[in-house]
Design a protein around this motif. Structure first.
Motif, mmCIF file in Angstrom:
data_model
loop_
_atom_site.group_PDB
_atom_site.id
_atom_site.type_symbol
_atom_site.label_atom_id
_atom_site.label_comp_id
_atom_site.label_asym_id
_atom_site.label_seq_id
_atom_site.Cartn_x
_atom_site.Cartn_y
_atom_site.Cartn_z
ATOM 1 N N SER A 95 0.787 -1.142 0.002
ATOM 2 C CA SER A 95 -0.008 -0.104 -0.038
ATOM 3 C C SER A 95 0.925 1.123 0.154
ATOM 4 O O SER A 95 2.098 1.086 0.734
ATOM 5 C CB SER A 95 -1.007 -0.049 1.050
ATOM 6 N N SER A 153 -8.531 2.251 5.899
ATOM 7 C CA SER A 153 -7.331 2.375 4.919
ATOM 8 C C SER A 153 -6.939 3.893 4.954
ATOM 9 O O SER A 153 -5.753 3.934 4.929
ATOM 10 C CB SER A 153 -7.579 1.920 3.599
ATOM 11 N N ARG A 209 -4.504 6.698 0.887
ATOM 12 C CA ARG A 209 -3.755 5.535 1.053
ATOM 13 C C ARG A 209 -4.523 4.491 0.106
ATOM 14 O O ARG A 209 -5.674 4.382 0.010
ATOM 15 C CB ARG A 209 -3.481 4.712 2.324
ATOM 16 N N TRP A 257 -3.858 0.512 -2.534
ATOM 17 C CA TRP A 257 -3.081 -0.520 -2.785
ATOM 18 C C TRP A 257 -2.278 -0.520 -4.158
ATOM 19 O O TRP A 257 -2.682 0.326 -4.973
ATOM 20 C CB TRP A 257 -3.945 -1.954 -2.932
#
Length: 269
Positions: A181, A232, A236, A238
């Protein structure tokens, strides 16, 4: 056959006046009685505000949601790796997986990752219970022929410019990439800016409704950020394996949309 004719002007004026009264009544239902200045997590719907002429003006308030979004650059990554070993006994698998993890850690340091950015799980985990082989099929209570041991390795605050080389070094040393991430370097600052913008958006919307109700918007008495859902966190996202493997993609150019939503209570004056 005669066509449709609009209603007379006085009828249209009456309809407009009625709609305005309905809008004011709907607004009144959203005004809430305020308490002392606080930040809290609401557990139930707040009571409706007392809008009687003789009600204390300090007891009147309005709640409003504010949302702000921004396109922010991704600068640093959090990487999760894992190593696995198989042995005749769990103790043998643990000894081997620790040796493998040490080799991966050495490869990461050689690739330029600071030692204080690397965390190796202190205790290997056993993915299957006793009596279950590594294939996952039961063995009728008998000791498994082979057992697995896993260790996770985490890397924090890795510059995106180094991500591709570090992943290649880790996998060459025997590690498996679990997930990556990425976020702005100073995520706390980015969130603070977004929250401030969300509060101003709530103020703008609340002022419009307060004016429509014949009131004046007062100061903030409560801000609730529990609506953000920071699992998350805003800013942010992935990074996929496809992106890492794409040599034509400059990882330092990746961006994401950050969002902040707050529930603000304002006093009405």
């Amino acid at each position: 056959m005669r066509g449709w004719q609009p209603p007379p002007q006085d009828a249209r004026d009456s309809i407009v006046a009625m709609l305005r009264r309905v809008a004011r009544w709907s607004l009144a239902a959203t005004l809430l009685a305020c308490g002392p200045v606080a930040t809290r997590t609401p557990t139930h719907a707040p009571p409706a505000a007392d809008l009687r002429a003789d009600a204390p003006r300090s007891d009147r308030s309005i709640r409003m949601l504010g949302t702000a979004t921004a396109d922010v650059p991704l600068e640093v990554a959090s990487v999760r790796l894992s190593v696995r070993s198989v042995g005749d006994t769990f103790a043998a698998a643990v000894a081997d997986v620790r040796d493998r993890a040490a080799a991966v850690r050495a490869a990461l340091v050689h690739a330029g990752v600071p030692t204080d950015a690397i965390t190796v799980a202190p205790t290997p985990r056993r993915p299957f219970p006793p009596g279950v082989p590594s294939s996952g099929s039961p063995s009728n209570g008998a000791e498994a022929r082979t057992v697995d041991a896993h260790l996770s390795i985490d890397i924090e605050d890795l510059p995106l410019s180094d991500l591709r080389a570090v992943v290649e070094a880790a996998e060459a040393a025997g590690a498996k990439l679990e997930n990556v991430s990425a976020a702005p370097r100073d995520l706390a600052e980015a969130r603070a800016r977004l929250r401030a913008a969300a509060v101003e958006e709530a103020r703008r919307r609340a002022a419009i409704l307060a004016e429509a109700a014949g009131a004046r918007l007062g100061p903030v008495v409560e801000i609730d950020t529990t609506t953000e859902g920071l699992a998350s966190g805003p800013g942010r996202r992935w990074i996929t394996r496809t992106e890492i493997q794409d040599e034509d993609l400059d990882l330092t150019t990746l961006r994401t949309e950050a969002r902040s939503t707050v529930l603000v209570r304002f006093a009405l004056e």
